[in-house]
Design a protein around this motif. Structure first.
Motif, PDB file in Angstrom:
ATOM      1  N   ASN A 286       0.836  -1.208   0.000  1.00  0.00           N
ATOM      2  CA  ASN A 286       0.000   0.000   0.000  1.00  0.00           C
ATOM      3  C   ASN A 286       0.872   1.260   0.000  1.00  0.00           C
ATOM      4  OD1 ASN A 286      -2.378   1.498   0.002  1.00  0.00           O
ATOM      5  ND2 ASN A 286      -2.538   1.522   2.230  1.00  0.00           N
ATOM      6  N   LEU A 287       1.892   1.266  -0.844  1.00  0.00           N
ATOM      7  CA  LEU A 287       2.847   2.376  -0.898  1.00  0.00           C
ATOM      8  C   LEU A 287       2.139   3.693  -1.198  1.00  0.00           C
ATOM      9  CD1 LEU A 287       5.817   3.355  -0.923  1.00  0.00           C
ATOM     10  CD2 LEU A 287       5.845   2.826  -3.382  1.00  0.00           C
ATOM     11  N   ARG A 288       2.467   4.704  -0.403  1.00  0.00           N
ATOM     12  CA  ARG A 288       1.861   6.025  -0.539  1.00  0.00           C
ATOM     13  C   ARG A 288       2.941   7.107  -0.530  1.00  0.00           C
ATOM     14  NH1 ARG A 288      -1.192   3.647   3.405  1.00  0.00           N
ATOM     15  NH2 ARG A 288      -0.533   5.100   5.035  1.00  0.00           N
ATOM     16  N   PRO A 289       2.592   8.349  -0.940  1.00  0.00           N
ATOM     17  CA  PRO A 289       3.579   9.434  -0.927  1.00  0.00           C
ATOM     18  C   PRO A 289       4.199   9.631   0.457  1.00  0.00           C
ATOM     19  CG  PRO A 289       1.639  10.107  -2.160  1.00  0.00           C
ATOM     20  CD  PRO A 289       1.302   8.790  -1.521  1.00  0.00           C
ATOM     21  N   ASN A 290       5.465  10.056   0.448  1.00  0.00           N
ATOM     22  CA  ASN A 290       6.217  10.412   1.662  1.00  0.00           C
ATOM     23  C   ASN A 290       6.600   9.227   2.539  1.00  0.00           C
ATOM     24  OD1 ASN A 290       5.878  13.232   0.982  1.00  0.00           O
ATOM     25  ND2 ASN A 290       3.784  13.044   1.756  1.00  0.00           N
ATOM     26  N   GLN A 291       6.510   8.013   1.991  1.00  0.00           N
ATOM     27  CA  GLN A 291       6.902   6.838   2.767  1.00  0.00           C
ATOM     28  C   GLN A 291       8.336   6.424   2.423  1.00  0.00           C
ATOM     29  OE1 GLN A 291       3.711   3.880   2.191  1.00  0.00           O
ATOM     30  NE2 GLN A 291       2.896   4.506   4.178  1.00  0.00           N
TER      31      GLN A 291
ATOM     32  N   LYS B  68       9.371   5.188  -7.874  1.00  0.00           N
ATOM     33  CA  LYS B  68       9.505   6.530  -8.449  1.00  0.00           C
ATOM     34  C   LYS B  68       8.200   7.036  -9.063  1.00  0.00           C
ATOM     35  CE  LYS B  68      12.883   8.427  -8.359  1.00  0.00           C
ATOM     36  NZ  LYS B  68      13.363   9.304  -7.268  1.00  0.00           N
ATOM     37  N   THR B  69       7.217   6.149  -9.223  1.00  0.00           N
ATOM     38  CA  THR B  69       5.911   6.595  -9.729  1.00  0.00           C
ATOM     39  C   THR B  69       5.056   7.195  -8.615  1.00  0.00           C
ATOM     40  OG1 THR B  69       4.757   4.474  -9.385  1.00  0.00           O
ATOM     41  CG2 THR B  69       5.970   4.736 -11.457  1.00  0.00           C
ATOM     42  N   VAL B  70       5.538   7.135  -7.375  1.00  0.00           N
ATOM     43  CA  VAL B  70       4.824   7.698  -6.221  1.00  0.00           C
ATOM     44  C   VAL B  70       5.648   8.866  -5.678  1.00  0.00           C
ATOM     45  CG1 VAL B  70       3.903   7.211  -3.912  1.00  0.00           C
ATOM     46  CG2 VAL B  70       3.838   5.440  -5.690  1.00  0.00           C
ATOM     47  N   GLU B  71       4.970   9.918  -5.302  1.00  0.00           N
ATOM     48  CA  GLU B  71       5.653  11.150  -4.913  1.00  0.00           C
ATOM     49  C   GLU B  71       6.446  11.005  -3.605  1.00  0.00           C
ATOM     50  OE1 GLU B  71       4.506  15.879  -4.181  1.00  0.00           O
ATOM     51  OE2 GLU B  71       2.937  14.382  -4.502  1.00  0.00           O
ATOM     52  N   ASN B  72       7.701  11.457  -3.652  1.00  0.00           N
ATOM     53  CA  ASN B  72       8.529  11.621  -2.456  1.00  0.00           C
ATOM     54  C   ASN B  72       8.699  10.340  -1.639  1.00  0.00           C
ATOM     55  OD1 ASN B  72      10.166  13.244  -0.820  1.00  0.00           O
ATOM     56  ND2 ASN B  72       8.506  13.612   0.617  1.00  0.00           N
ATOM     57  N   VAL B  73       9.005   9.235  -2.314  1.00  0.00           N
ATOM     58  CA  VAL B  73       9.306   7.975  -1.620  1.00  0.00           C
ATOM     59  C   VAL B  73      10.819   7.893  -1.417  1.00  0.00           C
ATOM     60  CG1 VAL B  73       9.315   5.448  -1.808  1.00  0.00           C
ATOM     61  CG2 VAL B  73       7.284   6.752  -2.485  1.00  0.00           C
ATOM     62  N   THR B  74      11.236   7.630  -0.191  1.00  0.00           N
ATOM     63  CA  THR B  74      12.656   7.501   0.131  1.00  0.00           C
ATOM     64  C   THR B  74      13.060   6.033   0.032  1.00  0.00           C
ATOM     65  OG1 THR B  74      12.542   9.382   1.638  1.00  0.00           O
ATOM     66  CG2 THR B  74      14.435   7.906   1.875  1.00  0.00           C
ATOM     67  N   ILE B  75      14.068   5.749  -0.805  1.00  0.00           N
ATOM     68  CA  ILE B  75      14.468   4.357  -1.053  1.00  0.00           C
ATOM     69  C   ILE B  75      15.825   4.071  -0.422  1.00  0.00           C
ATOM     70  CG2 ILE B  75      14.905   2.595  -2.800  1.00  0.00           C
ATOM     71  CD1 ILE B  75      13.282   4.336  -4.781  1.00  0.00           C
TER      72      ILE B  75
ATOM     73  N   GLN C  15       3.724   4.941 -20.899  1.00  0.00           N
ATOM     74  CA  GLN C  15       3.873   6.321 -20.428  1.00  0.00           C
ATOM     75  C   GLN C  15       5.336   6.695 -20.182  1.00  0.00           C
ATOM     76  OE1 GLN C  15       1.381   7.191 -16.970  1.00  0.00           O
ATOM     77  NE2 GLN C  15      -0.192   5.807 -17.740  1.00  0.00           N
ATOM     78  N   GLY C  16       6.242   5.725 -20.306  1.00  0.00           N
ATOM     79  CA  GLY C  16       7.658   5.982 -20.079  1.00  0.00           C
ATOM     80  C   GLY C  16       8.044   6.013 -18.616  1.00  0.00           C
ATOM     81  N   LYS C  17       7.184   5.499 -17.742  1.00  0.00           N
ATOM     82  CA  LYS C  17       7.468   5.542 -16.303  1.00  0.00           C
ATOM     83  C   LYS C  17       8.262   4.339 -15.819  1.00  0.00           C
ATOM     84  CE  LYS C  17       3.572   8.500 -15.073  1.00  0.00           C
ATOM     85  NZ  LYS C  17       2.336   8.630 -14.259  1.00  0.00           N
ATOM     86  N   ILE C  18       8.208   3.232 -16.547  1.00  0.00           N
ATOM     87  CA  ILE C  18       9.044   2.072 -16.235  1.00  0.00           C
ATOM     88  C   ILE C  18       9.701   1.579 -17.513  1.00  0.00           C
ATOM     89  CG2 ILE C  18       7.669   1.345 -14.232  1.00  0.00           C
ATOM     90  CD1 ILE C  18       6.477  -0.882 -16.012  1.00  0.00           C
ATOM     91  N   LYS C  19      10.879   0.986 -17.386  1.00  0.00           N
ATOM     92  CA  LYS C  19      11.582   0.414 -18.535  1.00  0.00           C
ATOM     93  C   LYS C  19      12.534  -0.661 -18.020  1.00  0.00           C
ATOM     94  CE  LYS C  19      14.629   1.660 -22.418  1.00  0.00           C
ATOM     95  NZ  LYS C  19      13.782   1.100 -23.507  1.00  0.00           N
ATOM     96  N   PRO C  20      12.303  -1.917 -18.381  1.00  0.00           N
ATOM     97  CA  PRO C  20      13.187  -2.979 -17.905  1.00  0.00           C
ATOM     98  C   PRO C  20      14.640  -2.696 -18.242  1.00  0.00           C
ATOM     99  CG  PRO C  20      11.235  -3.917 -18.925  1.00  0.00           C
ATOM    100  CD  PRO C  20      11.190  -2.444 -19.200  1.00  0.00           C
ATOM    101  N   LYS C  21      15.501  -2.878 -17.264  1.00  0.00           N
ATOM    102  CA  LYS C  21      16.933  -2.650 -17.452  1.00  0.00           C
ATOM    103  C   LYS C  21      17.588  -3.998 -17.740  1.00  0.00           C
ATOM    104  CE  LYS C  21      21.026  -0.656 -15.209  1.00  0.00           C
ATOM    105  NZ  LYS C  21      21.341   0.270 -16.304  1.00  0.00           N
ATOM    106  N   ILE C  22      18.208  -4.127 -18.898  1.00  0.00           N
ATOM    107  CA  ILE C  22      18.840  -5.390 -19.301  1.00  0.00           C
ATOM    108  C   ILE C  22      20.309  -5.356 -18.896  1.00  0.00           C
ATOM    109  CG2 ILE C  22      19.263  -6.989 -21.191  1.00  0.00           C
ATOM    110  CD1 ILE C  22      16.267  -6.352 -20.634  1.00  0.00           C
ATOM    111  N   ASP C  23      20.711  -6.320 -18.084  1.00  0.00           N
ATOM    112  CA  ASP C  23      22.115  -6.426 -17.705  1.00  0.00           C
ATOM    113  C   ASP C  23      22.940  -7.028 -18.833  1.00  0.00           C
ATOM    114  OD1 ASP C  23      24.400  -6.752 -15.606  1.00  0.00           O
ATOM    115  OD2 ASP C  23      24.156  -8.752 -16.469  1.00  0.00           O
ATOM    116  N   SER C  24      22.486  -8.174 -19.357  1.00  0.00           N
ATOM    117  CA  SER C  24      23.257  -8.891 -20.370  1.00  0.00           C
ATOM    118  C   SER C  24      22.367  -9.876 -21.101  1.00  0.00           C
ATOM    119  CB  SER C  24      24.439  -9.632 -19.723  1.00  0.00           C
ATOM    120  OG  SER C  24      23.999 -10.404 -18.613  1.00  0.00           O
ATOM    121  N   VAL C  25      22.768 -10.232 -22.321  1.00  0.00           N
ATOM    122  CA  VAL C  25      22.018 -11.160 -23.176  1.00  0.00           C
ATOM    123  C   VAL C  25      22.936 -12.320 -23.545  1.00  0.00           C
ATOM    124  CG1 VAL C  25      20.729 -11.426 -25.330  1.00  0.00           C
ATOM    125  CG2 VAL C  25      20.645  -9.243 -24.089  1.00  0.00           C
TER     126      VAL C  25
END
Length: 379
Positions: A165-170, A190-197, A331-341
């Protein structure tokens, strides 16, 4: 890309597989990766397989890329209970092009580019799967990206939003933050506002983590991550994503703020080398976190368990999540990151890359050797 590629076999062995359906005629041989027994990297071999056409309700897919997951490493050692006993073809996700339709399939067409999700069996050049286990690839997505989306992003989405239940400022603690699920979780946060990771990973990966949005990378090899989190956030965090198990689950629970949530979704601590380690198993299970309902009541915290492998019949639930992920990708908000093929012939090296935690992002397997430019693809 690797130290020593696996030697190519002179002639592929005949792999175990289902009999072709009645009236299907004899199909052409195709290559498959087969787990021949539990143990080290050498237990996964390229073999020849001959299958028939799609059954009613199925589609036949020409596979272009497959995802390698941590569960596949555990399965090779006999530590993953959702894989049938060997000899068996592993692989829970792939992407490719629909080449034939079984009777009754109305929502797919020959030529469709699809992502496929299954319990096992997808590390092959050709697969026949229920149409309900395929999802149309969004415009502009590569086959490698498509093979990197389903398992990691479904997992990350459901544990962060459905359970967490991730919300802003968490604040969120993400273990193995440079891996497949970790990378997906960072992007979704990163699609949720002000989340500290907070993210744990070896020091060599910290620059990459900072670029991706991790405010506080922690080197789990040289630091006590719980102490490091407390230095920055004395009360702890709102959500802990726990793929480790054992004593790390207890540490994660103790790091939660009031009303915090710990979601456990793996037991990576069981994996310490190429083969099953009985000492690691004993230590992990001995240190396994346990709490009763009355204790939870007093703590004002929640503990959740997640296992995508046990949702293989939840088509509507999983399909709803995939639709949201495809929308986020478009929407360009996520994009799988490929390490290697890696080509099928180098599956041992691909597994080593992940098991030794050298990857940043997803490790991909392809039936044929990738072109030089795809190896250098920027993510």
């Amino acid at each position: 890309m690797s130290a020593e590629p696996a030697p190519a076999a002179a002639a592929p062995e005949q792999a175990p597989g289902p009999e072709p359906p009645a009236g299907g005629g004899e199909a052409a041989e195709h290559r498959a990766l087969v787990l021949t027994g539990f143990g080290g990297y050498e237990k996964v071999k390229v073999q020849a397989r001959r299958g028939g056409g799609p059954r009613p309700g199925e589609v036949s897919v020409l596979v272009r890329a497959c995802g390698l997951n941590f569960a596949d490493l555990m399965a090779r050692q006999g530590l993953y209970d959702r894989l049938p006993p060997p000899p068996v073809c592993p692989g829970m996700e792939c992407a490719g092009t629909v080449r034939a339709l079984g009777d009754g399939v109305r929502d797919r067409q020959v030529g469709d580019k699809v992502m496929v999700l299954a319990r096992s069996g997808l590390w092959q050049e050709v697969v026949n799967v229920p149409a309900s286990q395929t999802f149309l690839m969004p415009e502009g997505m590569s086959f490698e990206e498509a093979a990197a989306l389903l398992v990691n992003y479904i997992t990350a989405y459901m544990i962060l939003f459905d359970f967490g239940n991730l919300r802003p400022n968490q604040s969120v603690l993400i273990h193995m933050a440079a891996g497949g699920v970790g990378t997906a979780a960072i992007q979704l946060c990163k699609t949720v506002e002000n989340v500290t990771i907070f993210g744990t990973a070896s020091a060599s990966k910290h620059d990459s983590l900072k670029e991706s949005g991790v405010a506080h990378p922690i080197d789990y090899r040289t630091m006590d991550y719980a102490e490091e989190v407390r230095k920055i956030s004395p009360k702890g965090v709102d959500i802990v994503l726990d793929p480790l198990g054992g004593s790390d689950t207890s540490k994660g629970f103790n790091l939660l703020k009031p009303m915090g949530k710990l979601i456990t979704y793996g037991v990576a601590n069981l994996l310490t080398g190429q083969k099953k380690n009985l000492m690691a198993m004993a230590k992990t299970w001995w240190n396994q976190f346990s709490i009763n309902a009355l204790q939870l009541l007093h703590h004002n915290k929640a503990v959740c368990g997640y296992h995508l492998g046990y949702m293989d019949e939840e088509f509507e639930l999983v399909g709803g999540v995939v639709a949201k992920l495809v929308n986020l990708y478009s929407q360009g908000k996520i994009k799988p990151k490929i390490d290697s093929v890696w080509p099928f012939d180098q599956v041992a090296d691909a597994m080593r890359q992940m098991q030794e935690k050298k990857n940043v992002g997803k490790v991909i397997l392809v039936p044929e050797a990738p072109k030089e430019e795809s190896k250098k693809e920027e993510n």
